[in-house]
Design a protein around this motif. Structure first.
Motif, mmCIF file in Angstrom:
data_model
loop_
_atom_site.group_PDB
_atom_site.id
_atom_site.type_symbol
_atom_site.label_atom_id
_atom_site.label_comp_id
_atom_site.label_asym_id
_atom_site.label_seq_id
_atom_site.Cartn_x
_atom_site.Cartn_y
_atom_site.Cartn_z
ATOM 1 N N LEU A 1 7.269 6.062 5.067
ATOM 2 C CA LEU A 1 8.357 5.754 4.384
ATOM 3 C C LEU A 1 8.180 6.343 3.218
ATOM 4 O O LEU A 1 7.397 5.913 2.343
ATOM 5 N N VAL A 2 9.071 7.437 3.018
ATOM 6 C CA VAL A 2 8.833 8.391 1.617
ATOM 7 C C VAL A 2 9.333 7.640 0.495
ATOM 8 O O VAL A 2 10.318 7.123 0.475
ATOM 9 N N ARG A 3 8.340 7.688 -0.491
ATOM 10 C CA ARG A 3 8.750 7.075 -1.911
ATOM 11 C C ARG A 3 9.175 8.112 -2.810
ATOM 12 O O ARG A 3 10.162 8.000 -3.751
ATOM 13 N N HIS A 4 8.436 9.396 -2.913
ATOM 14 C CA HIS A 4 8.842 10.273 -3.610
ATOM 15 C C HIS A 4 8.210 11.569 -3.057
ATOM 16 O O HIS A 4 7.264 11.574 -2.235
ATOM 17 N N LEU A 5 8.811 12.814 -3.318
ATOM 18 C CA LEU A 5 8.494 14.043 -2.830
ATOM 19 C C LEU A 5 8.755 15.127 -3.706
ATOM 20 O O LEU A 5 9.606 15.142 -4.161
ATOM 21 N N GLN A 6 7.787 16.307 -3.546
ATOM 22 C CA GLN A 6 7.736 17.134 -4.339
ATOM 23 C C GLN A 6 7.618 18.479 -3.895
ATOM 24 O O GLN A 6 6.368 18.637 -2.874
ATOM 25 N N PRO A 7 8.490 19.401 -3.699
ATOM 26 C CA PRO A 7 7.964 20.741 -2.971
ATOM 27 C C PRO A 7 6.662 21.559 -3.747
ATOM 28 O O PRO A 7 6.760 21.302 -5.216
ATOM 29 N N LEU A 8 5.941 21.934 -3.227
ATOM 30 C CA LEU A 8 4.833 22.710 -3.561
ATOM 31 C C LEU A 8 5.005 24.375 -3.603
ATOM 32 O O LEU A 8 5.423 24.903 -2.465
ATOM 33 N N GLY A 9 4.413 24.957 -4.464
ATOM 34 C CA GLY A 9 4.406 26.417 -4.068
ATOM 35 C C GLY A 9 5.837 27.062 -4.534
ATOM 36 O O GLY A 9 6.746 26.600 -4.626
ATOM 37 N N PRO B 1 0.637 -1.211 -0.055
ATOM 38 C CA PRO B 1 -0.097 -0.022 0.138
ATOM 39 C C PRO B 1 0.834 1.114 0.085
ATOM 40 O O PRO B 1 1.801 1.389 0.872
ATOM 41 N N ILE B 2 0.447 2.180 -0.781
ATOM 42 C CA ILE B 2 1.109 3.583 -0.903
ATOM 43 C C ILE B 2 0.110 4.521 -0.853
ATOM 44 O O ILE B 2 -0.973 4.592 -1.714
ATOM 45 N N PHE B 3 0.203 5.494 -0.428
ATOM 46 C CA PHE B 3 -0.618 7.020 -0.311
ATOM 47 C C PHE B 3 0.082 8.238 -0.596
ATOM 48 O O PHE B 3 1.360 8.327 -0.743
ATOM 49 N N ASP B 4 -0.662 9.190 -0.839
ATOM 50 C CA ASP B 4 -0.331 10.432 -1.012
ATOM 51 C C ASP B 4 -1.020 11.524 -0.248
ATOM 52 O O ASP B 4 -2.044 11.217 0.296
ATOM 53 N N GLY B 5 -0.275 12.561 -0.097
ATOM 54 C CA GLY B 5 -0.903 13.651 0.808
ATOM 55 C C GLY B 5 0.129 14.870 0.707
ATOM 56 O O GLY B 5 1.351 14.816 0.459
ATOM 57 N N GLU B 6 -0.451 15.969 1.057
ATOM 58 C CA GLU B 6 0.343 17.051 1.385
ATOM 59 C C GLU B 6 0.854 17.466 2.964
ATOM 60 O O GLU B 6 -0.172 17.197 3.700
ATOM 61 N N PHE B 7 1.880 17.940 3.162
ATOM 62 C CA PHE B 7 2.317 17.938 4.486
ATOM 63 C C PHE B 7 3.359 19.392 4.522
ATOM 64 O O PHE B 7 3.780 19.806 3.442
ATOM 65 N N ASN B 8 3.497 19.853 5.884
ATOM 66 C CA ASN B 8 4.637 20.996 6.014
ATOM 67 C C ASN B 8 5.900 20.376 6.520
ATOM 68 O O ASN B 8 5.845 19.592 7.458
ATOM 69 N N ARG C 1 5.341 23.879 2.112
ATOM 70 C CA ARG C 1 4.622 22.511 1.833
ATOM 71 C C ARG C 1 5.223 21.646 0.829
ATOM 72 O O ARG C 1 5.835 22.300 -0.335
ATOM 73 N N VAL C 2 4.829 20.392 1.092
ATOM 74 C CA VAL C 2 5.373 19.460 -0.027
ATOM 75 C C VAL C 2 4.466 18.298 -0.246
ATOM 76 O O VAL C 2 3.269 18.209 0.554
ATOM 77 N N LYS C 3 4.403 17.712 -1.549
ATOM 78 C CA LYS C 3 3.388 16.553 -1.707
ATOM 79 C C LYS C 3 4.380 15.195 -1.751
ATOM 80 O O LYS C 3 5.413 15.144 -2.116
ATOM 81 N N ALA C 4 3.724 14.340 -0.926
ATOM 82 C CA ALA C 4 4.515 13.161 -0.777
ATOM 83 C C ALA C 4 3.861 11.979 -1.131
ATOM 84 O O ALA C 4 2.731 11.956 -0.954
ATOM 85 N N VAL C 5 4.597 10.875 -1.658
ATOM 86 C CA VAL C 5 3.884 9.651 -2.114
ATOM 87 C C VAL C 5 4.790 8.681 -0.934
ATOM 88 O O VAL C 5 6.021 8.745 -0.873
ATOM 89 N N PHE C 6 3.887 8.197 -0.160
ATOM 90 C CA PHE C 6 4.612 7.504 1.144
ATOM 91 C C PHE C 6 3.852 5.971 1.336
ATOM 92 O O PHE C 6 2.843 5.813 0.850
ATOM 93 N N SER C 7 4.406 5.193 2.153
ATOM 94 C CA SER C 7 3.671 4.003 2.944
ATOM 95 C C SER C 7 3.851 4.161 4.548
ATOM 96 O O SER C 7 4.813 4.847 4.824
#
Length: 565
Positions: free
Chosen positions: A557-565, A487-494, A536-542
């Motif tokens: 466990l971060v799989r990929h991460l992208q800065p936002l803004g 399972p892998i999820f995505d979301g936005e975080f600070n 803020r960043v967008k992350a794909v994680f488990s």
């Protein structure tokens, strides 16, 4: 970063945590019955083509004490298959059973005529190939010419011509109706042993052998060989994991877990592929897989521990070699990026000092980094180039090589493999033409959309879902693997805190929409050029479980991460 969310519903699995139910639904699980993974639910062996003929050939090894020589392969699937065959036949009562595995650097892959010449010295009545043989037309012919019976058990795709063996058991051969085409070599052998045991029981043979005692070997092979985890394979893996967690495990596997610092009772399916697999594979990549086989065959804890330590040291050497090769490969990729602004549809790299035993791992690493089909080539002492290929979903690598062979005849000396991985031998003089042909075929078969990295996500999580309990259920609740993805999820975080650990990993503290909820996270081999991350960043994680000094806590466990803004 392109994210596609899996379509799912939790309604059919109402008694599970809604997130767990959603994850399983997205992977095709329709009812709670599919979660039991009981041995009784395994497909029966009857529909495997030629299986009764194979039993006819193998029965005298037990009942008449004919001599059997098991011919294995130099990877985890081959090593576990070889160990399983020897353990099972000896338990059945066979007294003349031995094995022979080709050396990657001296003999090449599979049952070749050269290997048959070596096998002849042991004067076997029967040759049993495990995890190989479906392409051994010449090798089988050589054995038959010497009066040796040959039983092929394999799972690789069949070519147009099959070897003239006495029996071939392979779910992927023409005319085989066995429903699970995803069985690894060790699983195919396990089914042959099931049929053999049934025949022995019908004839009143006194030894009632419990084959389930070796399901740890089958589970290890299934995950490490990266075959799709269809329902049948999930049963095999789950049953093997349960045995390991309860302590019913081969001494060699237990010793390998000890040298890796892992506790058997907390083993997850991913550990089979990332902890055990590389240590056994290291022997076949750098030296001789027999060291790994002997570790799996050992019944003495001290001997198993000594062999496991040697395998662990080999794996460390393998990692050092691989790291140097990867740095060279990434320099090539960076140069291509600079010159053409983008990578071609396929990547085929060669360097004269690359280690032949590590090209498969390097191909996997470069495929992940570049998101392209990849072939890595290295010199062979006989004056040819050996290659290892890894593919993307939607591009069948063995079929592509078959097309290349037809359109550019004479470039390939031999090849074989699966949809996602293959191996080949080419003429050194044809290197440049081969590289160009590979790139051309990749560009013909892949669209721009295919070449875009896509993250398959199980959606966002609510603040209430970030719990240790859910992380534990996801980690240990099901066997995850190829085609039944973790399972892998995505979301936005600070980003609250960040630091580099181990020189190449990024340790983070993230906050969700509820700023009171702080989440520990780690990004292994993360993109350090993004540091320092701000805002803020967008992350794909488990969701993962971090264990330290006897304590467990939730970790992303971060799989990929992208800065936002």
């Amino acid at each position: 970063m392109h994210i596609v969310r899996r379509s799912a519903s939790a309604e059919r699995l109402p008694n599970l945590h809604p997130v767990f139910a959603r994850v399983l639904s997205a992977r095709g699980v329709q009812s709670a019955d599919e979660l039991e993974n009981r041995l009784a639910q395994l497909l029966p062996p009857d529909s495997l083509k030629d299986i009764e003929t194979a039993v006819d050939c193998l029965l005298p090894v037990v009942t008449e004490q004919q001599s059997l020589l098991v011919v294995g392969d130099f990877d985890v699937d081959g090593a576990t298959s070889t160990a399983l065959a020897l353990r099972a036949f000896r338990a059945f009562g066979a007294q003349h059973v031995s094995y022979l595995v080709p050396n990657r650097f001296e003999h090449g892959y599979g049952l070749s005529p050269e290997l048959v010449f070596l096998a002849q010295e042991q004067r076997p009545d029967v040759l049993l190939t495990v995890d190989n043989g479906i392409a051994a037309v010449d090798g089988v012919a050589a054995a038959k010419a010497l009066g040796i019976k040959v039983v092929v058990t394999d799972h690789h795709l069949a070519a147009e011509q099959l070897p003239d063996a006495d029996a071939i058991v392979n779910p992927n051969q023409p005319g085989c109706e066995f429903a699970s085409k995803a069985a690894c070599g060790c699983a195919v052998l396990f089914y042959v042993l099931m049929a053999l045991r049934k025949r022995l029981q019908a004839q009143g043979w006194p030894n009632d052998v419990n084959l389930a005692q070796w399901l740890d070997l089958v589970a290890l092979a299934t995950v490490a060989d990266v075959v799709p985890l269809d329902r049948n394979n999930r049963i095999l893996v789950e049953q093997g994991l349960r045995r390991i967690r309860r302590g019913h495990v081969q001494p060699g596997i237990k010793a390998l877990l000890e040298v890796a610092g892992r506790q058997p009772q907390r083993l997850a399916s991913a550990d089979l592929g990332f902890v055990l697999g590389p240590r056994i594979n290291a022997a076949g990549r750098l030296d001789d897989i027999s060291l790994g086989i002997e570790c799996l065959l050992s019944d003495d804890a001290a001997t198993a521990r000594s062999l496991a330590q040697q395998l662990d040291e080999m794996n460390r050497s393998r990692r050092d070699i691989e790291q140097g090769m990867q740095q060279e490969a990434e320099r090539y990729l960076a140069a291509i990026d600079t010159e053409s602004q983008s990578l071609p549809a396929g990547v085929c790299l060669y360097q004269s000092d690359w280690h032949q035993g590590v090209i498969g791992i390097l191909a996997s690493r470069i495929k992940e980094r570049a998101h392209r089909p990849v072939i890595i080539l290295a010199d062979d002492d006989s004056g040819v180039l050996k290659g290892s290929a890894r593919s993307l979903p939607g591009l069948h690598m063995r079929d592509l090589l078959d097309e290349l062979d037809k359109r550019w005849p004479g470039l390939l000396i031999k090849f074989g493999g699966h949809a996602m991985a293959a191996g080949m031998t080419i003429k050194r003089a044809g290197l440049e033409t081969f590289q160009q042909a590979f790139v051309q075929l990749c560009s013909e078969h892949l669209t721009e959309e295919d070449l875009q990295r896509v993250w398959q996500s199980d959606g966002e999580l609510s603040a209430a879902d970030f719990t240790l309990e859910l992380a534990q259920q996801l980690r240990w609740g099901m066997p995850w693997g190829q085609s039944f993805a973790e399972p892998i999820f995505d979301g936005e975080f600070n980003v609250v805190q960040q630091r580099v650990v181990g020189e190449k990993h990024l340790k983070l503290v993230l906050a969700g929409d509820n700023s009171q909820q702080l989440l520990d996270a780690i990004w292994f081999n993360g993109d350090l050029t993004l540091q320092p991350l701000q805002g803020r960043v967008k992350a794909v994680f488990s969701l993962d479980v971090n264990e330290w000094q006897g304590r467990r806590q939730l970790q992303l466990l971060v799989r990929h991460l992208q800065p936002l803004g």
